[in-house]
Scaffold this active site. Sequence first.
Site, PDB file in Angstrom:
ATOM      1  CD  GLU A 144      11.464  43.431  -5.865  1.00  0.00           C
ATOM      2  OE1 GLU A 144      11.405  42.967  -7.099  1.00  0.00           O
ATOM      3  OE2 GLU A 144      10.673  44.309  -5.574  1.00  0.00           O
ATOM      4  CE1 TYR A 162      20.356  40.818   0.830  1.00  0.00           C
ATOM      5  CE2 TYR A 162      18.257  39.912   0.409  1.00  0.00           C
ATOM      6  CZ  TYR A 162      19.411  40.032  -0.034  1.00  0.00           C
ATOM      7  OH  TYR A 162      19.696  40.048  -1.211  1.00  0.00           O
TER       8      TYR A 162
END
Length: 147
Positions: free
Chosen positions: A101, A113
């Site tokens: 997260e 990411y």
Amino acid sequence: MIELLTQAQAPAMAKIAIAAHSHPMSLASIESCFGRFYSCFGAYQEEVLVGFVIVHQLFEESSIIDICVDPSAQGQHIGQTLMDYIEAFLLTTEAEQILLEVRQSNSAALALYRKLGFIETGCRKGYYPTDAGVEDAILMQKPIMAH
């Protein structure tokens, strides 16, 4: 150079977290990440710890608990090197996916990411504290596959 860390490096990890994060993990929280289901790896430059990643793995599911690079070493691809190392490490385990997260405002991490193949899978509303209140966490995941 990337090396497996021990709890002895927790104070150095906490120092990096304080420098890099607005709301860092506490030393006690970092120290608790050296148990059975955790792996902590550090990036070194000239024998100085400049970044780290903490991974929690339970059977086929692995989660990035924290990844942090000292501000003085940011922009040198250390975060990507740590993520690549973790993925290679997890290929040697029974892990099938990596979960993480990230703060919705952390555009640099989100870009990294996405570049590494993570996809957004959800959102935790009001998850992270900020100086002005709270912000959402973007949930992401990536399957672990041999290249």
